[in-house]
Design an enzyme around this catalytic site. Structure first.
Site, PDB file in Angstrom:
ATOM      1  N   ASN A  55       0.826  -1.206   0.000  1.00 17.82           N
ATOM      2  CA  ASN A  55       0.000   0.000   0.000  1.00 17.82           C
ATOM      3  C   ASN A  55       0.865   1.263   0.000  1.00 17.82           C
ATOM      4  OD1 ASN A  55      -2.015  -1.835   0.149  1.00 17.82           O
ATOM      5  ND2 ASN A  55      -2.444  -1.544   2.325  1.00 17.82           N
TER       6      ASN A  55
ATOM      7  N   HIS B  50       5.780  -0.710  -2.678  1.00 16.39           N
ATOM      8  CA  HIS B  50       5.325   0.065  -3.838  1.00 16.39           C
ATOM      9  C   HIS B  50       5.452   1.564  -3.602  1.00 16.39           C
ATOM     10  CE1 HIS B  50       2.851  -3.646  -5.340  1.00 16.39           C
ATOM     11  NE2 HIS B  50       4.139  -3.782  -5.477  1.00 16.39           N
TER      12      HIS B  50
HETATM   13  P1  OAD Z   1      -6.123  -6.232  -4.842  1.00 17.83           P
HETATM   14  O1  OAD Z   1      -7.185  -5.241  -5.161  1.00 17.83           O
HETATM   15  O2  OAD Z   1      -5.571  -7.047  -5.949  1.00 17.83           O
HETATM   16  O3  OAD Z   1      -6.655  -7.269  -3.752  1.00 17.83           O
HETATM   17  C1  OAD Z   1      -7.300  -6.816  -2.593  1.00 17.83           C
HETATM   18  C2  OAD Z   1      -7.615  -8.030  -1.739  1.00 17.83           C
HETATM   19  O4  OAD Z   1      -8.160  -7.568  -0.527  1.00 17.83           O
HETATM   20  C3  OAD Z   1      -8.610  -9.001  -2.348  1.00 17.83           C
HETATM   21  O5  OAD Z   1      -8.110 -10.326  -2.224  1.00 17.83           O
HETATM   22  C4  OAD Z   1      -9.868  -8.817  -1.487  1.00 17.83           C
HETATM   23  O6  OAD Z   1     -10.612 -10.029  -1.332  1.00 17.83           O
HETATM   24  C5  OAD Z   1      -9.264  -8.377  -0.190  1.00 17.83           C
HETATM   25  N1  OAD Z   1     -10.141  -7.553   0.656  1.00 17.83           N
HETATM   26  C6  OAD Z   1     -11.129  -6.707   0.290  1.00 17.83           C
HETATM   27  N2  OAD Z   1     -11.655  -6.113   1.364  1.00 17.83           N
HETATM   28  C7  OAD Z   1     -10.991  -6.588   2.452  1.00 17.83           C
HETATM   29  C8  OAD Z   1     -11.048  -6.338   3.845  1.00 17.83           C
HETATM   30  N3  OAD Z   1     -11.927  -5.489   4.367  1.00 17.83           N
HETATM   31  N4  OAD Z   1     -10.193  -7.017   4.655  1.00 17.83           N
HETATM   32  C9  OAD Z   1      -9.297  -7.895   4.138  1.00 17.83           C
HETATM   33  N5  OAD Z   1      -9.187  -8.153   2.825  1.00 17.83           N
HETATM   34  C10 OAD Z   1     -10.017  -7.510   1.988  1.00 17.83           C
HETATM   35  O7  OAD Z   1      -4.971  -5.442  -4.040  1.00 17.83           O
HETATM   36  P2  OAD Z   1      -3.461  -5.863  -3.781  1.00 17.83           P
HETATM   37  O8  OAD Z   1      -3.328  -7.325  -3.602  1.00 17.83           O
HETATM   38  O9  OAD Z   1      -2.952  -4.967  -2.717  1.00 17.83           O
HETATM   39  O10 OAD Z   1       0.284  -2.183  -7.405  1.00 17.83           O
HETATM   40  O11 OAD Z   1      -2.815  -5.451  -5.150  1.00 17.83           O
HETATM   41  C11 OAD Z   1      -1.445  -5.546  -5.308  1.00 17.83           C
HETATM   42  C12 OAD Z   1      -0.935  -4.446  -6.205  1.00 17.83           C
HETATM   43  O12 OAD Z   1      -1.683  -4.434  -7.420  1.00 17.83           O
HETATM   44  C13 OAD Z   1      -1.129  -3.038  -5.655  1.00 17.83           C
HETATM   45  O13 OAD Z   1      -0.140  -2.641  -4.758  1.00 17.83           O
HETATM   46  C14 OAD Z   1      -1.083  -2.204  -6.904  1.00 17.83           C
HETATM   47  C15 OAD Z   1      -2.001  -3.053  -7.754  1.00 17.83           C
HETATM   48  O14 OAD Z   1      -1.872  -2.894  -9.117  1.00 17.83           O
HETATM   49  C16 OAD Z   1       0.740  -1.114  -8.083  1.00 17.83           C
HETATM   50  O15 OAD Z   1       0.039  -0.149  -8.305  1.00 17.83           O
HETATM   51  C17 OAD Z   1       2.148  -1.252  -8.540  1.00 17.83           C
END
Ligand code: OAD
Length: 271
Positions: free
Chosen positions: A107, A124
């Site tokens: 994040n 990131h």
């Molecule tokens: P994603 O949007 O890919 O995934 C978010 C995850 O959080 C999903 O698996 C949801 O099920 C989960 N989720 C949603 N609400 C939640 C809650 N209240 N509590 C717990 N989990 C919850 O986001 P990231 O995995 O962070 O990179 O994405 C990784 C990277 O992709 C980001 O840092 C960004 C993006 O493109 C860059 O911009 C370089």
């Protein structure tokens, strides 16, 4: 989330020599910052290839000022008001109470540090800094400063008079152009050495709120597991990683993590 799963996760953390957390957008969801890949997430509305590559984002803003303003307004609205939620607070408590060695986060919102975590690897980058594209120097940016910069960019785009990146960005003393110190697609992540050290040196990894599809972050739990660490996942959905986790705690991080902190306290007293 089953009671047994919560107890098992708590015992793993209470008994760990060194636990670390890996977090993603889901941890900030309850602070009002939309995730990327959930319905209505940022990548549902904008094409990351267009708006989030080092070579592409400025061209996008200049070529499509109307959409560019939408994108920047979305960023400003999400980040201007966001403050740490119960999930951030729980991770800060785990570190303060000696149960968590570090948070590795994807994040860019700075909320883990704001909540009180001290050992934070921001893979990131962070909107709390700007970086000169020429000399590479970095400066801290306050939340207000970040929002003001976005407002200025939005106003300039609204004038439809922006034809060159230099019209949009601040200049560094060296003459180069500043940009937010965040990692875009195609750029190397920050602090990878330190993240790998944490991943390979931990015996428990708590993976919260990430879809585990973006590399190299998604590789960290695999590295930890290969060295014998236990994996605990906190996520309302199952992910690419779930099948390899020792415990999957299904639920929102803001609900599950505070319960986990309480359970770790109980497990520590009982031990
Ligand atoms: P994603 O949007 O890919 O995934 C978010 C995850 O959080 C999903 O698996 C949801 O099920 C989960 N989720 C949603 N609400 C939640 C809650 N209240 N509590 C717990 N989990 C919850 O986001 P990231 O995995 O962070 O990179 O994405 C990784 C990277 O992709 C980001 O840092 C960004 C993006 O493109 C860059 O911009 C370089």
């Amino acid at each position: 989330m089953g009671h047994t799963d919560l107890s098992k996760a708590a015992e793993l953390i209470a008994g760990a020599e060194r636990a670390v957390a890996l977090t993603g957008a889901g941890v900030s969801a309850e602070s009002g910052i939309a995730t990327f890949r959930d319905a209505d997430g940022l990548w549902d509305r904008f094409d990351p290839e267009e708006v989030a590559t080092a070579g592409g984002w400025l061209a996008f803003l200049i070529r499509k000022p109307w959409e560019g303003m939408e994108f920047l307004r979305g960023l400003r609205d999400a980040f201007a008001e966001a403050s740490p939620n119960e999930a951030h607070a729980a991770l800060a408590s785990l570190e303060a109470e000696g149960h968590l060695g570090a948070v590795i986060t994807q994040n860019v919102d700075g909320l883990h540090r704001l909540a009180g975590n001290r050992e934070v690897v921001e893979l990131h980058g962070s909107f709390g800094r700007r970086r000169c594209s020429s000399c590479g120097c970095r400066e801290r940016v306050s939340r207000e400063g970040f929002c003001e910069e976005l407002d200025t960019m939005i106003a300039k785009l609204g004038s439809y008079m922006v034809h060159h990146p230099a019209h949009l960005l601040r200049r560094c003393e060296c003459g180069g152009l500043f940009r937010a110190d965040v990692v875009m697609f195609g750029e190397p992540v920050q602090g990878l050495g330190s993240a790998l050290e944490h991943a390979e040196g931990c015996d428990v990894m708590l993976v919260c709120g990430t879809s585990s599809v973006v590399y190299p972050a998604a590789e960290l739990p695999e590295r930890a597991k290969a060295r014998g660490a236990a994996l605990i996942e906190v996520n309302p959905q199952r992910t690419e990683l779930s099948a390899r986790c020792d415990v999957h705690l299904a639920g929102a991080a803001g609900e599950v993590l505070p319960e986990l902190v309480e359970a770790v306290r109980r497990a520590s007293v009982a031990a």
